[in-house]
Motif scaffolding. Structure first.
Motif, PDB file in Angstrom:
ATOM      1  N   CYS A  30       7.589  -9.987   6.370  1.00 54.68           N
ATOM      2  CA  CYS A  30       6.501 -10.802   6.332  1.00 54.68           C
ATOM      3  C   CYS A  30       6.433 -10.623   4.605  1.00 54.68           C
ATOM      4  N   THR A  31       6.299 -12.075   3.845  1.00 54.88           N
ATOM      5  CA  THR A  31       6.053 -12.408   2.652  1.00 54.88           C
ATOM      6  C   THR A  31       4.830 -11.597   2.152  1.00 54.88           C
ATOM      7  N   ASN A  32       3.740 -11.801   2.904  1.00 50.11           N
ATOM      8  CA  ASN A  32       2.509 -11.179   2.482  1.00 50.11           C
ATOM      9  C   ASN A  32       2.324  -9.687   2.559  1.00 50.11           C
ATOM     10  N   THR A  33       2.759  -9.227   3.788  1.00 50.94           N
ATOM     11  CA  THR A  33       2.580  -7.726   4.182  1.00 50.94           C
ATOM     12  C   THR A  33       3.588  -6.836   3.962  1.00 50.94           C
ATOM     13  N   GLY A  34       4.967  -7.369   3.955  1.00 53.28           N
ATOM     14  CA  GLY A  34       6.007  -6.653   4.018  1.00 53.28           C
ATOM     15  C   GLY A  34       6.504  -5.970   5.188  1.00 53.28           C
ATOM     16  N   LEU A  35       5.727  -6.434   6.112  1.00 52.77           N
ATOM     17  CA  LEU A  35       6.240  -5.560   7.332  1.00 52.77           C
ATOM     18  C   LEU A  35       7.363  -6.257   8.166  1.00 52.77           C
ATOM     19  N   PRO A  36       7.916  -5.549   8.998  1.00 54.33           N
ATOM     20  CA  PRO A  36       8.994  -6.310   9.724  1.00 54.33           C
ATOM     21  C   PRO A  36       8.406  -7.424  10.710  1.00 54.33           C
ATOM     22  N   CYS A  37       9.161  -8.389  10.904  1.00 57.09           N
ATOM     23  CA  CYS A  37       8.535  -9.579  11.795  1.00 57.09           C
ATOM     24  C   CYS A  37       9.540 -10.313  12.643  1.00 57.09           C
ATOM     25  N   ALA A  38       9.075 -10.763  13.690  1.00 63.10           N
ATOM     26  CA  ALA A  38       9.852 -11.638  14.702  1.00 63.10           C
ATOM     27  C   ALA A  38       9.761 -13.237  14.139  1.00 63.10           C
ATOM     28  N   SER A  39       8.610 -13.479  13.856  1.00 60.12           N
ATOM     29  CA  SER A  39       8.271 -14.822  13.441  1.00 60.12           C
ATOM     30  C   SER A  39       6.874 -14.762  12.702  1.00 60.12           C
ATOM     31  N   SER A  40       6.654 -16.003  12.283  1.00 59.00           N
ATOM     32  CA  SER A  40       5.516 -15.839  11.082  1.00 59.00           C
ATOM     33  C   SER A  40       4.161 -15.688  11.738  1.00 59.00           C
ATOM     34  N   ALA A  41       3.876 -15.821  13.103  1.00 55.19           N
ATOM     35  CA  ALA A  41       2.844 -15.537  13.798  1.00 55.19           C
ATOM     36  C   ALA A  41       2.319 -14.202  13.661  1.00 55.19           C
ATOM     37  N   GLN A  42       3.367 -13.340  13.421  1.00 56.29           N
ATOM     38  CA  GLN A  42       3.059 -11.960  13.227  1.00 56.29           C
ATOM     39  C   GLN A  42       2.790 -11.533  11.715  1.00 56.29           C
ATOM     40  N   CYS A  43       2.643 -12.765  10.804  1.00 56.88           N
ATOM     41  CA  CYS A  43       2.355 -12.271   9.617  1.00 56.88           C
ATOM     42  C   CYS A  43       0.874 -12.835   9.087  1.00 56.88           C
ATOM     43  N   VAL A  44       0.112 -12.675  10.019  1.00 55.53           N
ATOM     44  CA  VAL A  44      -1.265 -13.149   9.596  1.00 55.53           C
ATOM     45  C   VAL A  44      -2.146 -11.857   9.159  1.00 55.53           C
ATOM     46  N   SER A  45      -2.687 -11.832   7.876  1.00 54.44           N
ATOM     47  CA  SER A  45      -3.342 -10.998   7.352  1.00 54.44           C
ATOM     48  C   SER A  45      -4.621 -11.631   6.840  1.00 54.44           C
ATOM     49  N   GLY A  46      -5.762 -11.274   7.663  1.00 53.52           N
ATOM     50  CA  GLY A  46      -7.003 -11.673   7.299  1.00 53.52           C
ATOM     51  C   GLY A  46      -6.897 -13.187   7.371  1.00 53.52           C
ATOM     52  N   PRO A  47      -7.343 -13.895   6.315  1.00 55.95           N
ATOM     53  CA  PRO A  47      -7.080 -15.560   6.234  1.00 55.95           C
ATOM     54  C   PRO A  47      -5.879 -15.858   5.709  1.00 55.95           C
ATOM     55  N   PHE A  48      -5.097 -15.123   5.384  1.00 52.00           N
ATOM     56  CA  PHE A  48      -3.767 -15.467   4.814  1.00 52.00           C
ATOM     57  C   PHE A  48      -2.550 -15.196   5.690  1.00 52.00           C
ATOM     58  N   VAL A  49      -1.575 -16.204   5.842  1.00 52.46           N
ATOM     59  CA  VAL A  49      -0.450 -16.371   6.859  1.00 52.46           C
ATOM     60  C   VAL A  49       0.853 -16.451   5.924  1.00 52.46           C
ATOM     61  N   GLY A  50       1.383 -15.344   6.032  1.00 52.10           N
ATOM     62  CA  GLY A  50       2.803 -15.264   5.300  1.00 52.10           C
ATOM     63  C   GLY A  50       3.936 -15.754   5.957  1.00 52.10           C
ATOM     64  N   ALA A  51       4.995 -16.064   5.312  1.00 49.89           N
ATOM     65  CA  ALA A  51       6.170 -16.639   6.077  1.00 49.89           C
ATOM     66  C   ALA A  51       7.080 -15.171   6.694  1.00 49.89           C
ATOM     67  N   CYS A  52       7.736 -15.404   7.616  1.00 54.37           N
ATOM     68  CA  CYS A  52       8.698 -14.413   7.988  1.00 54.37           C
ATOM     69  C   CYS A  52      10.040 -14.689   7.472  1.00 54.37           C
ATOM     70  N   LEU A  53      10.511 -13.943   6.550  1.00 53.53           N
ATOM     71  CA  LEU A  53      12.021 -14.276   5.907  1.00 53.53           C
ATOM     72  C   LEU A  53      12.930 -13.147   6.200  1.00 53.53           C
ATOM     73  N   PRO A  54      14.107 -13.527   6.393  1.00 51.70           N
ATOM     74  CA  PRO A  54      15.156 -12.665   6.597  1.00 51.70           C
ATOM     75  C   PRO A  54      15.558 -11.943   5.378  1.00 51.70           C
ATOM     76  N   GLY A  55      15.954 -10.602   5.193  1.00 50.10           N
ATOM     77  CA  GLY A  55      16.365 -10.054   4.028  1.00 50.10           C
ATOM     78  C   GLY A  55      17.670  -9.493   3.845  1.00 50.10           C
ATOM     79  N   TRP A  56      18.138  -8.814   4.893  1.00 51.72           N
ATOM     80  CA  TRP A  56      19.756  -8.189   4.865  1.00 51.72           C
ATOM     81  C   TRP A  56      19.824  -7.289   3.857  1.00 51.72           C
ATOM     82  N   THR A  57      19.034  -6.422   3.517  1.00 50.05           N
ATOM     83  CA  THR A  57      19.197  -5.577   2.590  1.00 50.05           C
ATOM     84  C   THR A  57      20.352  -4.298   2.863  1.00 50.05           C
ATOM     85  N   VAL A  58      21.003  -3.821   2.142  1.00 46.79           N
ATOM     86  CA  VAL A  58      22.071  -3.006   2.280  1.00 46.79           C
ATOM     87  C   VAL A  58      21.701  -1.444   1.856  1.00 46.79           C
TER      88      VAL A  58
END
Lengths: 364, 398
Positions: free
Chosen positions: B79-107
């Motif tokens: 999630c762009t707002n919480t930094g937590l792992p997510c499967a979709s943006s629906a999991q990125c709701v933090s209070g009134p804010f909704v973040g995007a769920c973006l892939p990262g592919w860190t190594v």
């Protein structure tokens, strides 16, 4: 005249070298991930606890035909010796697969030819809808053995179509599932009902089989870390069968094995091995004591299984499975295809005297 | 003149014969042979859900130690707002804010040295460090558990100078839940790059076992082999760019991947009750393991699905770095309408052929049979098949 002959011979040699050289060294191994002309499922069971689903797929754009043989490895008493030995009886059938067609059947039921069977997705109504590949007989309760299929043409002559792939799914009454890929052997230039695994007619048998496992008797790392039901333990089994088979005369083939086991300390902790006649499913520690945790002393062990002795040319194929069990008796199992060693024409064959393995098909 | 023609004809005929009879040079990935690069397409850890993966890595070389440079690639989106792992943006709701769920592919990279014919294994959640490695110091010849630095410390024996695992470290996966892949590349320990030419051998083999402790106490175990990419021993160059393909440094990844499966929702023929579900994992063969260029690991997977009536269905899907999905959610968000649903396909068994446009694809599949009335579940992983010709791909090391 002599010069001309020399030129022709020289030209031929050069051309052959060029032709073969530019195509690289022919790799010649059995495979668990490529289509082949011989398809072998080393572990097929129908017991009161387990049943098996076979899937076979034609990857070719043409209709393909195969002759298949169930080989029964269940022990019976030899009337001559009074000792148990595999019956090695076969029951054969033929399948036809249209272009790119997959098919499946449950070995305890088989698959009959029924163009009227309909599809149902409702539980309680298993479906055999689809083009029936042919009449496939069931195997009886207590069957433990192998399934061998060889690709043939319409006249039942073996061909190198390299069109077959397959999987076997074994499920027990607790709902536990294990699955492995059928072993394929690619055809090159088959010449008759005796399928020579000599890198001329078909690819050769592997020089050895390799496997790495959680040592039998060792605690399972995940159960120990995540479950309160400890201690846990891992048991391993291996199913082995010679590459060679005489499906015409029903003569069981035998191969002697040398099993070397290495622990994490790089120690070779056992060397020895059994003979396998026709088919055997054994606890892993029964083929190499080093696979036992009390002997190995480490959680992981690595072993190599190599045919040896005068019958080593019969080669060896197999599949492994392991069972993790917690202190309450809950368990889960998984099957795993073994790695093979030997990847060139010269090193691929078992390094022994005698002829390469042969699968002799019964007369159609 | 006639003789010359005959010679020419002989050359042509022999060439044709030779080329015709020559076994096709096969240069594909292998999951059943040791190799110089091994790829574990699926590492799955979720401690809260009682799931972990046991990774096994073995040096099949009988005489030489081997050093492997390994790379976990985190396939989680965040999630762009919480930094937590997510499967979709629906999991990125933090209070009134909704973040995007973006892939990262860190190594995350690490180094492991394996002594001759040594098997190593570790829990992906815990890793392996320090005394977890069996051979971190010199040991006594008569007692491999006794560390030593000279013969005097080994009464009745000698202090061996054998190779050790010294310098090795396997970190735990960077977060949990974690889903992603693991690449291990055989390298020269001194340079960290693939050895030159014939010095590079094909010594690594691997297996991964995903274990889940289910709520009813049962244990679900699924094992599959790592996919190996063999080195072409005569052509390997000492660079950080690994080229794969026909005649290249390494054997090529296949252009077509074949998955034999039961259609999702098909009734298990054995108990007539359980329903099948197959999960497919795909990772691109080309990858920049420095993490600098994710675009290298992109591909479009074109799916052709055949049922037992020889009927064909098709769809396509973009694969970026790591792809994992139940079959019946590849082409739709409504699994009942998927071409992989048994009610749509009309048969139990199917063949899916995947042609990659872009980087070739390496895959694993996992079959689950879920019995909702008995509340039992069993699953099994298996390696997918390959066909067609090897394609050109590139692996970049840091």
């Amino acid at each position: 005249m002599r010069t001309t002959k020399s030129l022709i011979v020289g030209a031929a040699v050069t051309a052959f070298a060029l032709a073969f050289g530019t195509t690289g060294v022919a790799r010649a191994d059995v495979s668990t991930e490529r289509p082949g002309s011989i398809l072998i499922f080393p572990k097929v069971v129908n017991t009161t606890d387990e049943d098996t689903i076979i899937q076979i797929t034609n990857v070719n754009n043409d209709t393909r035909h195969a002759r298949c043989f169930f080989v029964d490895g269940a022990l019976t008493f030899d009337p001559n010796t009074g000792l148990p030995r595999p019956s090695c009886q076969e029951s054969d059938f033929s399948i036809w697969l249209t272009r790119l067609q997959p098919t499946h059947w449950q070995v305890s039921v088989g698959r009959r030819i029924d163009p009227t069977d309909n599809f149902s997705s409702a539980p309680g109504y298993p479906s055999t809808a689809g083009f029936d590949p042919g009449g496939i007989p069931p195997v009886g309760v207590g069957f433990t053995g192998a399934l061998i299929c060889a690709e043939v043409d319409a006249s039942d002559k073996p061909i190198a179509g390299n069109s077959l792939t397959g999987q076997a799914t074994v499920k027990n009454i607790n709902g536990d599932v294990s699955k492995y890929n059928g072993i394929t052997i690619q055809g090159i230039t088959p010449m008759g009902q005796d399928l020579s695994l000599d890198n001329v007619e078909y690819n050769g048998c592997p020089a050895s089989l390799n496997l790495t496992t959680i040592t039998s008797g060792a605690p399972d790392p995940v159960v120990e870390a995540l479950s309160p039901n400890t201690p846990s333990t891992v048991r391993n089994f291996i199913t082995l069968m010679p590459c060679g088979a005489d499906l015409e005369n029903l003569v069981p083939q035998t191969v002697s094995l040398q099993v070397a086991v290495f622990n994490e300390f790089e120690q070779r902790i056992s060397l020895g091995g059994p003979s396998v006649e026709c088919w055997a499913r054994l606890p892993l520690e029964a083929i190499g004591g080093g696979f036992d945790f009390a002997t190995a002393g480490t959680t992981f062990t690595y072993g190599t299984i190599t045919p040896q002795g005068p019958n080593a040319a019969n080669g060896i194929l197999g599949v492994a499975d392991s069972v993790a069990t917690d202190s309450l008796g809950n368990s889960g199992s998984a099957a795993d295809n073994l790695h093979v060693a030997g990847n060139t024409d010269t090193t691929n064959l078992p390094v022994v005297t005698g002829s390469p393995a042969v699968i002799r098909l019964s007369v159609p | 003149m006639l003789t010359t023609r005959r010679i020419g004809s002989a050359i042509v005929a022999t060439l044709v014969l030779g080329l015709g009879l020559a076994p096709t040079a096969r240069a594909f990935t292998n999951s059943d042979q040791p190799a110089a690069v091994v790829v574990f397409p699926r590492i799955d850890v979720n401690v809260a859900a009682n799931r972990d993966t046991v990774v096994q890595l073995t040096n099949a070389n009988a005489t030489q130690s081997v050093t492997a440079k390994c790379f976990y690639i985190n396939g989680n989106s965040h999630c762009t707002n919480t930094g937590l792992p997510c499967a979709s943006s629906a999991q990125c709701v933090s209070g009134p804010f909704v973040g995007a769920c973006l892939p990262g592919w860190t190594v995350t990279d690490f180094l492991v040295t394996l002594t001759p014919q040594q098997p190593l294994g570790w829990s992906a959640a815990e890793g392996l460090r320090g005394s977890g490695f069996p051979l971190t110091t010199r040991v006594c010849s008569n007692n491999p558990l006794m560390a030593c630095s000279n013969d005097g410390q080994c009464p009745g024996g000698t202090c061996l100078t054998n190779p050790t695992n010294a310098g090795s470290l396997v970190p735990p996966v960077p977060e949990t839940p974690f889903v992603g892949e693991l690449h291990c590349v055989e390298v020269d320990r001194n340079t960290g790059r693939p050895p030159l030419g014939a010095n590079n051998t094909n010594d690594l083999k691997g297996e991964a076992t995903v274990e889940t402790l289910l709520p009813d106490g049962t244990i679900d175990v699924a094992t599959a082999n790592a996919v190996g990419i063999r080195s072409n021993l005569t052509r390997n160059a000492d660079t950080n760019t690994l080229t794969l393909g026909r005649g290249a440094e390494y054997e090529g990844c296949e252009a077509v991947t074949i998955v034999n499966h039961l259609f999702d929702g098909a009734v298990d023929p054995i108990d007539n009750t359980s329903l099948a579900n197959t999960e497919l994992t795909l990772v691109p063969c080309s990858v920049d393991l420095s993490g600098a260029d994710p675009s290298l690991a992109t591909s479009t997977a074109q799916f052709l699905v055949f049922n037992e009536f020889e009927q064909r269905f098709s769809t396509s899907r973009r694969v970026n770095c790591f792809f994992q999905s139940p079959l019946s959610r590849i082409d739709t968000t409504q699994p009942d309408r998927s071409i992989w649903n048994a009610s749509v396909s009309g048969t139990v068994a199917g063949q899916t052929r995947i042609r990659a446009v872009g980087a070739s694809l390496i895959g694993w599949a996992r079959l689950s049979l879920l019995n909702s009335s008995l509340n039992t579940q069993g699953s099994a992983a298996y390696n997918v098949h390959q066909d067609s010709v090897p394609a050109t791909n590139t692996i970049l090391l840091p």
